[in-house]
Design a protein around this motif. Structure first.
Motif, PDB file in Angstrom:
ATOM      1  N   ASN A  12     -17.871  49.763 -27.690  1.00 51.26           N
ATOM      2  CA  ASN A  12     -18.692  50.177 -26.774  1.00 51.26           C
ATOM      3  C   ASN A  12     -20.355  50.164 -27.182  1.00 51.26           C
ATOM      4  OD1 ASN A  12     -16.672  50.878 -24.976  1.00 51.26           O
ATOM      5  ND2 ASN A  12     -16.665  53.065 -25.396  1.00 51.26           N
ATOM      6  N   HIS A  13     -21.227  49.683 -26.374  1.00 48.65           N
ATOM      7  CA  HIS A  13     -22.521  49.111 -26.546  1.00 48.65           C
ATOM      8  C   HIS A  13     -23.221  50.628 -26.927  1.00 48.65           C
ATOM      9  CE1 HIS A  13     -26.636  47.650 -26.185  1.00 48.65           C
ATOM     10  NE2 HIS A  13     -26.980  48.610 -25.224  1.00 48.65           N
ATOM     11  N   ILE A  15     -22.374  52.696 -29.504  1.00 44.05           N
ATOM     12  CA  ILE A  15     -21.427  53.023 -30.014  1.00 44.05           C
ATOM     13  C   ILE A  15     -20.737  52.725 -31.300  1.00 44.05           C
ATOM     14  CG2 ILE A  15     -19.397  54.965 -29.809  1.00 44.05           C
ATOM     15  CD1 ILE A  15     -21.805  55.517 -27.864  1.00 44.05           C
ATOM     16  N   ALA A  21     -26.845  55.753 -30.304  1.00 45.89           N
ATOM     17  CA  ALA A  21     -27.351  55.899 -29.023  1.00 45.89           C
ATOM     18  C   ALA A  21     -28.964  56.440 -28.979  1.00 45.89           C
ATOM     19  CB  ALA A  21     -26.273  57.181 -28.728  1.00 45.89           C
ATOM     20  N   TRP A  22     -29.387  56.948 -30.317  1.00 49.10           N
ATOM     21  CA  TRP A  22     -30.840  57.286 -29.917  1.00 49.10           C
ATOM     22  C   TRP A  22     -31.472  56.164 -30.936  1.00 49.10           C
ATOM     23  CZ3 TRP A  22     -30.255  63.314 -30.861  1.00 49.10           C
ATOM     24  CH2 TRP A  22     -30.279  63.727 -29.505  1.00 49.10           C
ATOM     25  N   ASP A  80     -36.192  57.284 -23.534  1.00 44.07           N
ATOM     26  CA  ASP A  80     -34.863  57.496 -23.971  1.00 44.07           C
ATOM     27  C   ASP A  80     -33.967  57.479 -23.068  1.00 44.07           C
ATOM     28  OD1 ASP A  80     -32.900  57.910 -26.037  1.00 44.07           O
ATOM     29  OD2 ASP A  80     -32.853  60.027 -25.128  1.00 44.07           O
ATOM     30  N   LEU A  81     -34.191  58.340 -21.856  1.00 45.63           N
ATOM     31  CA  LEU A  81     -33.237  58.656 -20.667  1.00 45.63           C
ATOM     32  C   LEU A  81     -32.848  57.270 -20.205  1.00 45.63           C
ATOM     33  CD1 LEU A  81     -35.157  61.515 -19.122  1.00 45.63           C
ATOM     34  CD2 LEU A  81     -33.542  61.662 -20.961  1.00 45.63           C
ATOM     35  N   HIS A  82     -31.455  57.040 -19.762  1.00 42.75           N
ATOM     36  CA  HIS A  82     -30.747  55.961 -19.375  1.00 42.75           C
ATOM     37  C   HIS A  82     -30.786  56.307 -17.831  1.00 42.75           C
ATOM     38  CE1 HIS A  82     -29.883  54.067 -23.149  1.00 42.75           C
ATOM     39  NE2 HIS A  82     -29.677  55.268 -23.598  1.00 42.75           N
ATOM     40  N   HIS A  83     -30.840  57.328 -17.331  1.00 42.77           N
ATOM     41  CA  HIS A  83     -30.622  57.622 -15.916  1.00 42.77           C
ATOM     42  C   HIS A  83     -31.996  58.262 -15.295  1.00 42.77           C
ATOM     43  CE1 HIS A  83     -27.172  58.427 -12.785  1.00 42.77           C
ATOM     44  NE2 HIS A  83     -27.906  57.449 -12.814  1.00 42.77           N
ATOM     45  N   TYR A  86     -33.043  60.495 -12.484  1.00 35.56           N
ATOM     46  CA  TYR A  86     -32.656  61.953 -12.351  1.00 35.56           C
ATOM     47  C   TYR A  86     -33.354  62.908 -13.303  1.00 35.56           C
ATOM     48  CZ  TYR A  86     -29.264  59.819  -9.489  1.00 35.56           C
ATOM     49  OH  TYR A  86     -28.713  58.918  -8.215  1.00 35.56           O
ATOM     50  N   ARG A  89     -33.585  66.710 -12.895  1.00 32.09           N
ATOM     51  CA  ARG A  89     -32.274  67.672 -13.054  1.00 32.09           C
ATOM     52  C   ARG A  89     -32.548  68.571 -14.374  1.00 32.09           C
ATOM     53  NH1 ARG A  89     -28.599  68.534  -9.198  1.00 32.09           N
ATOM     54  NH2 ARG A  89     -28.149  66.333  -8.143  1.00 32.09           N
ATOM     55  N   LEU A  90     -33.351  68.086 -15.228  1.00 30.05           N
ATOM     56  CA  LEU A  90     -33.539  69.191 -16.540  1.00 30.05           C
ATOM     57  C   LEU A  90     -34.197  70.360 -16.215  1.00 30.05           C
ATOM     58  CD1 LEU A  90     -35.565  66.665 -19.022  1.00 30.05           C
ATOM     59  CD2 LEU A  90     -33.453  68.046 -19.647  1.00 30.05           C
ATOM     60  N   MET A 100     -31.561  70.588 -25.835  1.00 28.11           N
ATOM     61  CA  MET A 100     -32.522  69.761 -25.053  1.00 28.11           C
ATOM     62  C   MET A 100     -32.966  70.540 -23.890  1.00 28.11           C
ATOM     63  SD  MET A 100     -32.525  66.300 -24.716  1.00 28.11           S
ATOM     64  CE  MET A 100     -32.266  65.013 -25.778  1.00 28.11           C
TER      65      MET A 100
ATOM     66  N   ILE B  90     -28.783  62.662 -16.687  1.00 28.33           N
ATOM     67  CA  ILE B  90     -30.297  62.063 -17.047  1.00 28.33           C
ATOM     68  C   ILE B  90     -30.059  61.171 -18.112  1.00 28.33           C
ATOM     69  CG2 ILE B  90     -31.348  64.039 -16.312  1.00 28.33           C
ATOM     70  CD1 ILE B  90     -32.135  64.738 -19.296  1.00 28.33           C
ATOM     71  N   GLY B  91     -28.920  60.816 -18.693  1.00 25.50           N
ATOM     72  CA  GLY B  91     -28.669  59.907 -19.539  1.00 25.50           C
ATOM     73  C   GLY B  91     -29.374  60.100 -21.080  1.00 25.50           C
ATOM     74  N   GLY B 110     -26.659  53.823 -16.190  1.00 24.90           N
ATOM     75  CA  GLY B 110     -27.229  54.665 -16.764  1.00 24.90           C
ATOM     76  C   GLY B 110     -26.631  56.123 -16.805  1.00 24.90           C
TER      77      GLY B 110
END
Ligand code: SF4
Ligand code: SF4
Lengths: 313, 177
Positions: A12-13, A15, A21-22, A80-83, A86, A89-90, A100, B90-91, B110
């Motif tokens: 997995n990319h 991983i 991941a960071w 850093d957020l991949h999505h 959104y 939503r935080l 976080m 939010i990924g 994402g």
């Protein structure tokens, strides 16, 4: 003895083969957050102690930079957020157990506060500054009346933000290198050190510089103590943490950790600051750059090293 | 209701059928997987012992991934299954960092993705895809609160372990040993 461990069918990319991941974004965010926390803390503290005029760089000048530093840090976090779409939503929930979430809300409180403080002091950088509209001037006079409350908030939120930069990592039990509660105080100390270094650079006043060199020296000693304490704590802990600490004690990250964080980031600047106190002239930029670099490298290496450490099963 | 899975390490031959079945059933993007095979060989030659395990998210009772999620996207669904709501995620990767089993990954779209115990099949009374295709029938799935479920039954008769119990996550995937 474990002869072999093969994981098949999983690539997995980010991983495998080693968790990644960071990337650079999180250490940058943690570094800038810590730096901003240090600057806010000193500004609030010396304002409350009534030393506004004795330490103008700390109370009035440096904090003007904080909104910029925080914005850059938040931008790094955003990268850093991949999505990304959104991200709001935080702010639709508060999750007490999630560091976080804590960080997102702390920054939500601290960023506007730092902007107001910066606006009140902007004349320090631009003496001819004048707000264009009367209503802004009215607001300025109004908030200026609450400076003391703001200073208290800056001290408290500064400490929370500084500790948070460490807790964000230490809350992860899954990564043994991070899972030590000393990381909060260590990153707070590192942020205070970075903050006092930047104040030294900005200050034009010899007395102020010397005072912050002294403060920085004390913080560096505390930091060294925390680092030793952390490594000793790992040695006295479970197998996974002993393994994790080997990264800095003979393993892959040993050289960068001891060279950049301990020697160049702490010992050399401490030596230079002692020389400064002994009235031997040192260009202030040298210790300042070293401290900032060391503070960044600490977060960088911890972020990377943590992802290399894991449970063995 | 507490969904759980038991996997017989003595029967598993590591054929990866479960991996492929999951990828097909769940439309997992190419190059990614939600379950995978681990082979561990212990001992010193010539006394070696190999264990083969099909691993996936353990749907832990005390999930660090749910705890650290800042938005609530990671949550407990029915029967304790741990799921991610895609349009709340939010990924940020916090949950990926928090999982001691590296069971999560970022989907190319994402959001964070992982095993769902095939809740969409389980809701219809079917078994998860991996369980249903296993040629050696080494996987058992069901409700731990139901003493007659396949997983409850096999756990009363066989010795078992969970992975990294010291991480405190209270996993719900049991390995028969
Ligand atoms: S295995 Fe990992 S992703 Fe699954 S519930 Fe446990 S901690 Fe969360
Ligand atoms: S990546 Fe998504 S699911 Fe994971 S912690 Fe962040 S918001 Fe929650």
């Amino acid at each position: 003895m474990r002869e072999e461990l093969i994981i098949s069918g999983r690539m997995n990319h980010l991983i495998d083969p080693v968790l990644h991941a960071w990337g650079w974004e999180i250490p940058v965010y943690l570094f800038l957050g810590g730096l901003a926390a240090g600057l806010l803390f000193f500004a609030g503290l010396y304002y409350l102690l009534g030393k506004e005029n004795e330490f103008p760089a700390a109370v009035k000048k440096a904090p003007v930079l904080v909104p910029i530093i925080l914005s850059l840090g938040l931008f790094a976090l955003f990268l850093d957020l991949h999505h990304k779409l959104y991200f709001w939503r935080l702010y639709t929930t508060i999750r007490i157990e999630s560091p976080m979430s804590w960080g997102a809300w702390t920054l939500m409180a601290i960023t506007p506060l730092s902007m107001v403080w910066a606006a009140l002091n902007i004349k320090e950088w631009f003496p001819n500054w004048d707000w264009k509209y009367q209503w802004i001037r009215d607001i300025e006079t109004f908030v200026a009346g609450y400076k003391k409350h703001m200073a208290w908030l800056m001290v408290i939120l500064g400490v929370i933000l500084g500790i948070y930069t460490g807790i964000l990592l230490s809350a992860f039990n899954a990564r043994p290198l991070w899972n030590t509660s000393i990381l909060g105080p260590l990153f707070l100390a590192s942020g205070l050190s970075a903050g006092s270094a930047l104040i030294m650079l900005i200050s034009k006043d010899h007395h102020e510089r010397i005072t912050f060199a002294r403060i920085d020296l004390i913080v560096i000693v505390v930091e060294l103590f925390f680092i030793i304490h952390m490594l000793m704590g790992f040695q006295a802990s479970t197998e996974v943490q002993i393994e994790a600490s080997k990264l800095f004690l003979g393993g892959d990250l040993t050289a960068p950790f001891w060279i950049f964080v301990v020697v160049l980031g702490l010992l050399v600047p401490a030596g230079l600051e002692i020389m400064e106190l002994l009235k031997i002239k040192i260009p202030v930029i040298v210790p300042v750059v070293l401290i900032l670099l060391g503070s960044f490298m600490l977060r960088w290496l911890m972020t990377y090293g943590g992802q290399m450490s894991r449970y063995l099963y | 209701m507490r969904y759980a899975m038991a996997i017989d390490t003595k029967k598993c031959v590591g054929c990866s059928d479960c991996v492929v079945a999951c990828q097909t059933e769940n439309n997992v993007p190419i190059g990614y997987c939600r379950d995978w095979i681990v082979e561990v060989t212990d001992g010193t030659y010539p006394k070696l012992e190999t264990e083969i395990r099909s691993e996936r998210c353990n749907h832990c009772d005390n999930s660090p991934c749910v705890r650290c999620c800042p938005t609530g996207a990671s949550h407990y669904a029915e029967g304790g299954i741990v799921l991610v709501t895609h349009d709340m995620c939010i990924g940020c990767s916090a949950c990926i960092e928090s999982c001691p089993y590296d069971a999560r990954f970022t989907h190319p779209d994402g959001y964070v993705d992982k095993c769902t115990f095939c809740l969409h099949r389980v809701d219809k009374g079917m078994e998860p895809a991996c369980v249903s295709v296993c040629p050696t029938k080494c996987m058992y799935f069901g409700d731990l609160d139901d003493p007659n479920s396949p997983v409850s039954k096999v756990l009363t008769t066989r010795k078992y372990k969970v992975l990294a119990p010291e991480a405190g996550t209270k996993p719900n995937v049991y390995y028969l040993i």
